[in-house]
Structure formats: C-alpha cells, structure tokens
Design an enzyme around this catalytic site. Structure first.
Site, PDB file in Angstrom:
ATOM      1  N   ALA C  45      34.568  40.511  41.069  1.00 29.80           N
ATOM      2  CA  ALA C  45      35.527  39.446  41.367  1.00 29.80           C
ATOM      3  C   ALA C  45      35.052  38.605  42.546  1.00 29.80           C
ATOM      4  O   ALA C  45      34.981  37.375  42.459  1.00 29.80           O
ATOM      5  CB  ALA C  45      36.902  40.044  41.638  1.00 29.80           C
ATOM      6  N   ARG C 338      43.170  57.287  28.152  1.00 33.75           N
ATOM      7  CA  ARG C 338      42.764  58.082  29.307  1.00 33.75           C
ATOM      8  C   ARG C 338      43.895  58.916  29.901  1.00 33.75           C
ATOM      9  O   ARG C 338      43.719  60.085  30.211  1.00 33.75           O
ATOM     10  CB  ARG C 338      42.200  57.157  30.389  1.00 33.75           C
ATOM     11  CG  ARG C 338      40.889  56.556  29.972  1.00 33.75           C
ATOM     12  CD  ARG C 338      40.416  55.503  30.943  1.00 33.75           C
ATOM     13  NE  ARG C 338      39.082  55.042  30.551  1.00 33.75           N
ATOM     14  CZ  ARG C 338      38.406  54.110  31.198  1.00 33.75           C
ATOM     15  NH1 ARG C 338      38.924  53.538  32.256  1.00 33.75           N
ATOM     16  NH2 ARG C 338      37.219  53.757  30.782  1.00 33.75           N
ATOM     17  N   GLU C 432      40.291  44.233  41.130  1.00 34.85           N
ATOM     18  CA  GLU C 432      41.046  45.489  41.189  1.00 34.85           C
ATOM     19  C   GLU C 432      42.079  45.500  42.306  1.00 34.85           C
ATOM     20  O   GLU C 432      43.083  46.195  42.219  1.00 34.85           O
ATOM     21  CB  GLU C 432      40.072  46.673  41.358  1.00 34.85           C
ATOM     22  CG  GLU C 432      40.756  48.037  41.241  1.00 34.85           C
ATOM     23  CD  GLU C 432      39.788  49.208  41.383  1.00 34.85           C
ATOM     24  OE1 GLU C 432      38.561  48.975  41.321  1.00 34.85           O
ATOM     25  OE2 GLU C 432      40.250  50.338  41.545  1.00 34.85           O
ATOM     26  N   LEU C 448      36.009  45.260  34.076  1.00 36.79           N
ATOM     27  CA  LEU C 448      34.943  44.276  34.257  1.00 36.79           C
ATOM     28  C   LEU C 448      35.439  42.916  33.802  1.00 36.79           C
ATOM     29  O   LEU C 448      35.178  41.888  34.428  1.00 36.79           O
ATOM     30  CB  LEU C 448      33.707  44.688  33.455  1.00 36.79           C
ATOM     31  CG  LEU C 448      33.143  46.074  33.766  1.00 36.79           C
ATOM     32  CD1 LEU C 448      31.862  46.314  32.974  1.00 36.79           C
ATOM     33  CD2 LEU C 448      32.858  46.214  35.237  1.00 36.79           C
TER      34      LEU C 448
END
Lengths: 246, 223, 646
Positions: C45, C338, C432, C448
């Site tokens: 970023a 996950r 993030e 990403l």
C-alpha cells in the site's frame, strides 16, 4: 548444546570494532541461529549490557534483512537459506562460531553486525525498473510472454537483496545483484524498451558506489540464498556490451 | 563506445579479449617449440624463430602481442587493486564458499607468470634481438640465430627445468579459470555450449601444459 | 449525519466509484508541486501510493523502519492476488469477486468499499504486468491462474510461491524511480513516533532516526498511514519481527477511530510452536490444503503415543485416523475458509487429540503422492516442503507435516470512510492498517489486492478531493508549537522508558503478554476471558512502565528501545481488542465467542444486533474508550449463513 561465540562488536560506524567472546549454553538443536542470538542478548540484558545488534525482520527467508557472515560463509553452513533459516542442529555441540558483519566498503558497518546496504537501493533507483506510471497500461494479456522467458525472469526476480553475493565475493562485486534485475527485465518484452539505458545506468551506479568487478569465481552463486545463477551475469555482460556498442 | 572501457565491465572485456588473444598465441608458440623435439635438426625451429622475428606482418603482430600482454597485466593489476580497495577491512575467517578453486589465485599465479615472462624474455627474446649474444648457424648459406642451442643449453640445467615446469603449472591455474571466464565476460553463456566451453578449456589447458612441460623434460633426458 | 460518516457516494453500487471520480475535486499540476504528502510504510500500500502520488507531481516523503523499502512484510505473502479478470471463462465477474469477499468476511464489511476493490482489481494485474512482475504463465504465453479458498472460480494470479515479493518489488521499483526523479524523498530506518495535528487536521509527524536516535519533525499537507497490522501483539505470529501497531495507535490516541480491533485472522496452516525460545511462526501456504489431508488420531491413546514418540504417524491405519475437516464439512472438506479450519484444529487439540507438542495436527500428503506421484507434488510444493524441512528437520514426503493455526493478519484497523480518510481530516489509512474491506475474515489472495488497490488506484484519487481545499495552505514551518509539543511528548516517552531501569526485558514482557492475549483474546473468546484480559492487561501495563529494562541510550541504534515503544502500545491495543470482542455479542468470521455457537459448535452470527462496524474513540488515558457503531447496510447482497457442510 553449548557454543562459544566470537562476535564482532562495534559501537558505531566511526568507532573501531573488536571481537568479543561469549558463551551460550542449553541451546536446543531446533533453535534457529537468530533465536540463539536472542538468547545471548537476553543474557546480556540481564547484566544490563548492550545486546548484540543484527538486522532481521521477516525471519522466514524472504525480506533479505538478515545476513551474518558465520564461520567464513555468508548465511552460514547450509545451502539455499538465509541466516534466519539456519538452525543450530547444523553445528556440533561445543563449536566455536565466529560471527562477522558483511564486509565491503559500499556496505559500511553501522553497529555490531548491522551494515548499511543503501547502495543496493541506489542501484535500483538508477534504473532497476520499467518506467511505467500508474494507469493507462494495456491489458495484462495483451502481450503474451513465452513461458520459458517468464520462468527465467522469475528465477532472476527471486533476488531478496540481502547482499550475500557481495559479502561472499572476494572482489566485493555486486554483479549478481545487478545482473538479477537487469536479466529479469531484459527477458520481458515490457522491459526491453529501455533495456539499454537501464543496464548502462545501473552498471555506472554500481561502479560509482565502489563495488569491485566480477572475476567469475562463482562465490555469489554458491552463497545466494535464492540460488540465482551466474548465467545472469553473462546476460548482464551481454546486455551491457550490446548497449555500449550498438 | 569510448566510455565502455571506463566501466568495470569494459575493463573486464579487455581482460577477456586480450586473454583469448594470448590463448591463441600460446598455441602458436607451442607449435614452434615442439618443432625442436620433433625434428632431429634444430633447423625448423631456428627457421621458424627467424620467420617470427623478421616477417613484417609478424612484426606488427608482435607489437599487438606485447600490447596484449601489457593490457592484460595492467588491467588485471588495476582491477585487482580496485577489488582489494572495495573490500576494505577483510574477514577474520577466510571465506570458504564453494567456488571455482583456480579463480581465487589469479593474481598470485599472474605475478609468478610475470616474473617468468621477464626471465624468459631476457633469456631468449632480448638476447636475440638486442644483445646479439646468440651463436649463428648457416642454412642454405644464410645466417640464422641458433636459438635452438640456447634453449637446449638452458634445459640441461635441472633448476631451470623445475622452475620452467612450475611456471607452466601456474599457467594452467590461469587457463583453467581464464578460458571459460573469458567467454562468461563476453556474455557468451548458453545452456548447452557453456559446458562444452568448460570442457574445451580443460582440454586446451592440458594440451598447453603437457606440451610445454614435455619439451624441457625431453631435452633434459634425451637430447 | 451519523458519526462517523462513511461518505459513501450516492447512486447504484456499480456506479458509485465512477461517479465519485467524475465529480470529485482535483488538484491542478501546478498546485500539486506545492503540496506535501507524508506516507508512512513502504509495503504494497505505502510503496504503491508513494510512487503514484510522486508520479502525479506531489511532493512525497516516505518513511520505513527497515533499511530498505523492499523489506516491508508484504514481501512474505506467498499465494497470490485475486482479480476478476475472468481469463478462465469460468463465470467470474466484478460482482462475483465482490460477493465472495463480502461473504468470506461474514457480512461485516462495507458494500461500497468492497465493490470498488473488486472493480479496480483488474487494473492491478495490468499495472503489475506492465511493471515487469513475472507472473506465472501458460505455454500460450498468457497468464495462469490458480484457485484459492472461499471461491468457486480460478481468479488468483501468482508468481511461484513469492507473489507478495514480486508485487512489492514492482511497487518498490516504481517508488525508487520517483526517488530518483526527486518527487519522493525516502527515509529508511526511520520510525514514526507521533502525529502532529494543527487546527484539527493532520499536518505532520515526528520521527526517530533509528541509527542516530535523532528526533525529527516533518510537515505534510496530508499524512498517509500504510503501516500494516498489529498482529505482532501476540508475540508469536507470522508477522515480521518489527511489524507494529504504534503508528495507528498514535493516530488513535490523537483522535482517529479504531475499527473492529478484535478481528484478527488466524491462519490454519503454520508450523507449530516448538519451544519457548521461539520468536516467529512460519506460514505454510494455504495452497497446501489442495492436496494435503488434515487429520488427528481417532483415539486419545494413539495421540499420546504419537506425542511421546512410541508410535509413528504411519503406524496408524485409516480407521484410526480422524480426518475431522472432511468429517465435519463434507462439502468443502480440507478447503474450508481459514477461520473454520483454524477453529476445528483448536477444538481437536483442546479435546486431547493433538500431536507433536499437543498443539499440532497432521497435514498428510501420502494420498496425494500415491495418486499423483512424488514428482508432481514436488513441482507444486517443492519450495514449501524444503522450507518445512529446514525448520522442522523432517521430510514431509515421508512423514506428514505438522501444522497449527497462528496469527496472520488484522482485518481490524483505523476506521476510514469511502475516501480512506480517518476521522482526523487529512489523515488517511491504507492497506492492512485500515479496517475497510475484509469484514470479520479475509479470503486468501485478497490482502495483496487490497494493498495495491488502495495505493495505486484509490488513494491517489480520494486524497486529491481533500487536498483540493488545501492548495492555499502554505507549507508550515516545523517550529510551530504543535510540532514542538508533539516532539517533546515523544522525547518524554523515550526518556521515561530509558529511565525505568527495571528488571524485565522487553521480550520477557512481550512473551508474557502475547501468551495472555492468545489465551484470552485468541481463537476463542468468552465474556470471562475478555473481562479477565481487560483487567490483566491494565495490570501488565502498569508493571511494564515500572519494571522495563532497556540497556543503551537514545543516541544510538537501540533495538531494545524500539521494541519497548512497540510493546507498550501492543499492551494497550490488546486491551482495546478485548473490549471490542466483549461488546460484540455474536460469533462471526474470526471472532468466536463461546457463548454464541450452534449446537454442533459452529459460529452463530447475530445480524439483528451486530451488523455494524465497531469504531472506538479514544477518551484519554484514564477513561474508557467510546464505542461508535457504523451500521452496515446490504442493499445488493442477500445475507446468509455461511455453510460449508453441504
């Protein structure tokens, strides 16, 4: 396991350094090399002494921050790894381990085992990219690239910029580092357009920064944690000679 | 183009080209030398030596050859010094990375060979050219320098033979790394051909080393 | 007006971004030169934003704590990056990527932001290819794709197992080009300590040169934080050793709201903890679950025998193995998202079936090797197997891998509106370190995408809308009292830290705290553990500020001092995480509250009461933070319960 560590300590860039001997004991063979240094540092902090400084960040072999010259080898006695991936089971109980920083005039020591590798950033800044600005680019599939070329480019692109090549080279040459970037971009149609200027600028910057020249010893390739081949150096030579002559 | 040789790669290019040129020269030199032991007479050898010293074309090539030697030695030393400077403070523990063994000793073997070269030139080349201390022989009524006898006399001295052979072993060091390395510096690298070049380098080195060391041994024991 | 106002543009979902761009305010080229922008962080970023803003003509200053921008932890991402290119002709579209991302996030992300993310995803791939990123290709020369969890299409672009590295190096190249051209000034080994606010707007930062210890002041018309996640709070995580939450925490304390701090992703396939000396956990790519089968012993005595080494995994017959994911989730099997996979592993280990140290399960490739041959497995996962072997010293071709969940990513972060601006005008947060796109759970290959979307294609637009009103603001001298105060605040803190001279090292505190955080605010939380956490962390904070021991001074490279500042902040962040988890009366995504589960142990979401973003406002050291709720409105997507069983 017990070890005797002979570590280079240097207060700052200007001060004279020296080796200091430390002992660590009860080290698990599953302990990583840097974790062993963490344990040493905890001992030092307990005594209110300054811990040994070393560069590290991702601790999984990809960021390229760590790099110690261990018993005569960059990244120590194992193949295809960075220092952070080295484990103590690679040593024998009772070993004396000599730990030195990367040596080279373009990589001056900042403190203890930490060196300044900004030279690499400067080389990249000189031309290690494709001069494309954000936006206005063609569709990703507009230019097909033969898979072989893409694979070779990826081989070269795997470089993590750790500097082990420079540290290992008896000439302190950065040719493998420069070659990896030049070769990666020269193999892609997008990168061909400014291949000439790129290689000339990057080599000029490399020379200016005081790196040595390549005598094809292959030490860089042997110590590269990402296994980058010196065939990329041949490619760099080819690109450079071509750029200068034609 | 002119700035090509200002760069480190350009200087390596000079090393590579002059090195390859010297490799070719060594072949020619070996060919002439071998004529000393392949014939019963010293005539072919002396005639060849005469040709080499009198032909105009060869005289030009001679200048180029000396230039080649000079450039190779000069840039070799220049780059080596720069490389030493680049390291600054060295390592306490010597590097023992897996590398091409012979590549580590290029400067050391080069210095030995330079010393040899000076002795060699004084013994033969300068004697013939400037000092005129060389005995003369006549073939077909024409006078020739009998360099052959000079060589044979030298090779009857055991110390000289040992020195001479040792120097060629050091030269083998140079060639074993230099031959392939010259191609790498030229950027000539190929999945298939590079291994071939490496093998050629070994064969060439073997030929040169065996050829040049066979002559003094032959002379010493059989002539 | 609701506070905080997300400033979502009017109009249909698919047109919001286009409309915004068409009507937003812009800055003319001559004015761009007069405007300074500070970017903190050089990951995907930060690097992409700094490069893009530099290209536009702004004066950019970019900061990173590493010795080079190329070392930011984005580099460690393995798997890939999603984009709705539909190159496979398998029915992918922008809407589908948007839908999968919202659903994967368990309906706790903002519709408009996620749709925009899906919209620009395609541009990212184009941009990266143009930069020379060597994505994997087919023999046709066209780009290859692989599939990832949580999607029914193949939309993940990848560069071997090093996609993050290649994308970051692309952005790094673009950044270094701007550095070379003088549009961007780069400050490496420099850490942000404080945020400077002048008349309510973010106007600069205070930094510390990590080599000399020099405290410096930097002015910017706007400040962009791109500092990543705060997962290192747990001590053991897959994050980099230097990763920290200090920049966002400083911003929070200066008035930026902190959103969903308790949403922290736990990745199911990491190499388990194997000793108390351990400093770092290593991720094994999610792609391994394509061919590996996860199991634990069916009988407890077998588990014990495996733990003490009297049995080997190969001694157990098929009947004695419990492929618990295949058993519980027949439809998705080993490829459940996950959060689900992580919880299931914990459940088995807690019940006493764990192997290794007791906190590990097997990831077994023997079936795949039988079916496909060793060669194909080696081609697919060779580098991962080698990595595993280097660390664990076991050969995964012969014996199953051992894995256990580990902290991996922070969905929570600074609250931002549609413009990616925090509640402090002029302070932006991208990548993030903001909260915006992943809801309560992030899908693989989406981080990403988000980092680069924010940096390349979103912030360079939205920041102009803000800066257009700043063109008359002259560069401010850093001698203003606000800079003065911020600097002395930071200096005081350093002085205080160095002069405690207590008994415990930073790592000792961090380990202790990390373990508590993992136990109390980790994979499973309850009212009891969370209340306990708030109490304990407050106590620990006190202890920290009275007993920390830092050798050395400020005027040198002093990693202990750096770590101390970060850990001090982590302890406070932990407290807020616990508060956040406590107020959320539901289980959703990564957030599992023991009180809120179905009879068969699945997460029970509460859309009635909990469909909001929790945005926390700092109210001073002595007071509890204030909770604001930004309601989440789903107009284009039908809410449903995630079901991976049938």
């Amino acid at each position: 396991m017990n070890f005797t560590l002979k570590i280079w300590r240097q207060e700052s860039a200007k001060s004279k350094g020296k080796f200091v001997v430390y002992n660590v004991s009860n080290i698990s063979p599953d302990c990583s090399f840097l974790e062993m240094l963490d344990i040493l540092n905890q001992q030092l902090i307990d005594k209110f002494e300054k811990p040994v400084c070393f560069d590290h960040d991702c601790r999984e072999g990809i960021c390229g921050a760590c790099g110690l010259y261990i018993n005569g080898r960059p990244h120590g006695p194992d193949e295809d790894i960075t220092t952070c991936q080295l484990h103590m089971r690679r040593f024998k109980d009772g070993d004396t381990i000599v730990i030195e920083p990367w040596r080279g005039r373009p990589f001056p020591v900042i403190k203890d085992l930490v060196v300044d590798r900004n030279a690499f950033d400067k080389i990249i800044a000189a031309g290690g990219y494709i001069s494309v600005s954000t936006g206005g680019v063609p569709d990703a599939n507009a230019i097909p690239i033969p898979r072989e070329d893409a694979d070779l480019a990826m081989d070269a692109a795997a470089c993590i910029g750790c500097g082990a090549c420079v540290a290992a080279c008896k000439n302190t040459s950065a040719m493998l580092f420069v070659a990896a970037k030049v070769s990666q971009l020269a193999r892609l149609p997008q990168g061909r357009i400014e291949a000439k200027e790129r290689v000339i600028k990057m080599v000029a910057k490399m020379d200016e920064l005081g790196f040595g020249s390549c005598t094809n010893t292959g030490a860089c390739e042997a110590e590269c944690p990402k296994n980058i081949s010196i065939s990329h150096i041949a490619k760099l030579n080819r690109e450079y000679i071509k750029a200068k002559i034609f | 183009m002119n700035s090509l040789f200002a760069s480190s790669i350009g200087k390596k290019l000079i090393m590579s080209l002059t090195g390859l040129f010297l490799i070719v020269f060594l072949m020619v030199h070996l060919g002439i030398n071998l004529s000393l032991i392949f014939y019963d007479s010293r005539e072919p050898f002396n005639k060849a030596a005469h040709f080499m010293s009198s032909n105009v074309l060869i005289k030009i090539l001679e200048i180029i050859l000396f230039g080649g030697f000079f450039l190779h030695m000069f840039y070799g030393l220049y780059l080596q010094i720069k490389n030493w400077i680049a390291r600054g403070r060295g390592y306490y523990k010597a590097n023992y990375s897996q590398t091409s063994f012979f590549s580590k000793y290029m400067i050391h073997t080069a210095i030995i060979i330079t010393v040899f070269l000076i002795i060699h030139l004084t013994d033969f080349y300068f004697k013939a050219k400037f000092f005129g201390e060389v005995p003369e022989v006549y073939y077909d009524g024409k006078p020739y320098h009998d360099l052959g006898i000079l060589v044979i006399e030298k090779f009857k001295i055991p110390g000289f033979v040992i020195f001479y052979i040792a120097c060629f072993l050091f030269l083998a060091f140079q060639l074993l790394h230099g031959f392939w390395s010259a191609f790498q510096t030229l950027g000539l690298d190929h999945q298939v051909y590079t291994p071939v070049i490496k093998i050629l380098g070994i064969i060439y080195t073997a030929l040169i080393t065996i050829g040049f060391t066979a002559i003094p041994l032959y002379v010493y024991y059989f002539m | 007006m609701i506070k905080p106002d997300p400033r979502i543009p009017e109009g249909p979902l698919a047109e919001k971004w286009t409309r915004f761009k068409a009507t937003q305010k812009l800055v003319s080229p001559s004015n761009k030169r007069k405007l300074d922008i500070i970017v903190v962080g050089t990951g995907l970023a930060g690097a992409s934003a700094a490069a893009s803003l530099g290209e536009l003509g702004f004066n950019v200053k970019v900061f990173c704590y590493q010795d080079s921008p190329r070392r930011a932890h984005s580099i460690a991402a393995q798997g890939g990056i999603n984009a709705a290119k539909n190159y496979r002709n398998d029915g992918d579209s922008i809407y589908r990527l948007f839908y999968d991302t919202i659903k994967g996030g368990d309906f706790r992300a903002r519709e408009a932001n996620v749709y925009r993310l899906a919209e620009v995803s395609n541009n990212i791939i184009d941009q990266c290819v143009a930069q020379g990123v060597p994505f994997a290709r087919e023999y046709s020369g066209l780009l290859d794709n692989r599939s990832f969890g949580g999607a029914q299409v193949s939309r993940t672009f990848y560069a071997r197992g090093q996609t993050g590295q290649q994308l970051l190096l692309g952005a790094y190249g673009a950044l270094m080009r701007q550095v070379n051209e003088g549009n961007v000034t780069l400050y490496t080994r420099t850490e942000m300590l404080n945020l400077v606010i002048i008349e309510g707007k973010a106007r600069g930062i205070i930094t510390r040169n990590l080599i000399t210890g020099k405290i410096e002041r930097h002015f910017g018309h706007a400040v962009v934080l791109a500092t990543g996640g705060y997962g290192r709070a747990f001590f053991l995580s897959t994050m980099a050793m230097g990763a920290n939450g200090s920049a966002v925490w400083t911003a929070y304390k200066k008035g930026a709201f902190f959103a969903n701090p308790s949403f922290v992703q736990i990745h199911p396939t990491c190499i388990p903890v194997h000793g108390d000396f351990q400093s770092k956990l290593t991720l094994m790519s999610e792609s391994l679950r394509n061919d590996g089968r996860i199991w634990v012993p069916r009988k407890k005595e077998d588990a014990e025998a495996l733990r003490n080494g009297t049995k080997k995994p190969s001694d157990l017959t098929e009947e004695d193995r419990d492929y618990y994911l295949e058993r519980r989730y027949p439809a998705f099997g080993n490829l459940v998202p996950r959060d689900v996979a992580s919880r299931a592993a914990k459940e088995r280990c807690d019940a006493g079936y764990g192997v290794g140290s007791g906190l590990a399960v097997y990831l077994d490739f023997s079936d795949a090797i039988k079916r496909l041959g060793k060669k194909i497995i080696e081609e697919r996962y060779g580098n991962l197997f080698q990595m595993y072997e280097k660390i664990v010293d076991q050969n995964p071709y012969e014996t199953p891998m051992m894995i256990y969940p580990a902290i991996h990513y922070c969905m929570g972060g600074l609250w931002v509106d549609y413009h990616l601006m925090t509640t402090i005008p002029g302070l932006f947060s991208i990548g993030e370190c903001n909260f915006s796109d992943h809801g309560a759970n992030r899908l693989g290959a989406s981080a990403l995408m988000q980092g680069l979307a924010d940096g390349y294609f979103i912030l360079p637009y939205t920041i102009q809308h803000y800066l257009a009103d700043e063109i008359l603001t002259p560069r401010m001298p850093v001698t203003l009292p606000e800079f003065e105060n911020a600097e002395s605040e930071s200096k005081e803190r350093i002085h205080k830290l160095l002069n405690i001279k207590g008994k415990q090292s930073v790592d000792q505190f961090h380990r202790k705290f990390g373990l508590m955080l993992w136990e109390l605010v980790g994979m499973s939380r309850s009212q009891n553990t969370l209340k306990k956490a708030i109490n304990e962390f407050a106590k620990l904070r006190e202890e920290f500020w009275h007993d920390i021991k830092i050798p050395g001074s400020n005027d040198e490279l002093n990693p202990e001092l750096e770590k101390a500042g970060r850990v001090a902040d982590f302890i406070e962040i932990g407290e807020l995480m616990a508060r956040d988890a406590l107020q959320r009366h539901e289980s959703c995504g990564c957030h599992f509250r023991e009180e809120y589960q179905t009879d068969d142990g699945e997460a029970k979401r509460n859309d009635e009461d909990c469909m909001y973003v929790a945005a926390w406002e700092y109210k001073g050291h002595e007071n509890e933070p204030l909770l604001h709720k930004e309601p989440l409105i789903y107009e284009n997507i039908k809410l449903q319960t995630r079901n991976y069983k049938i």
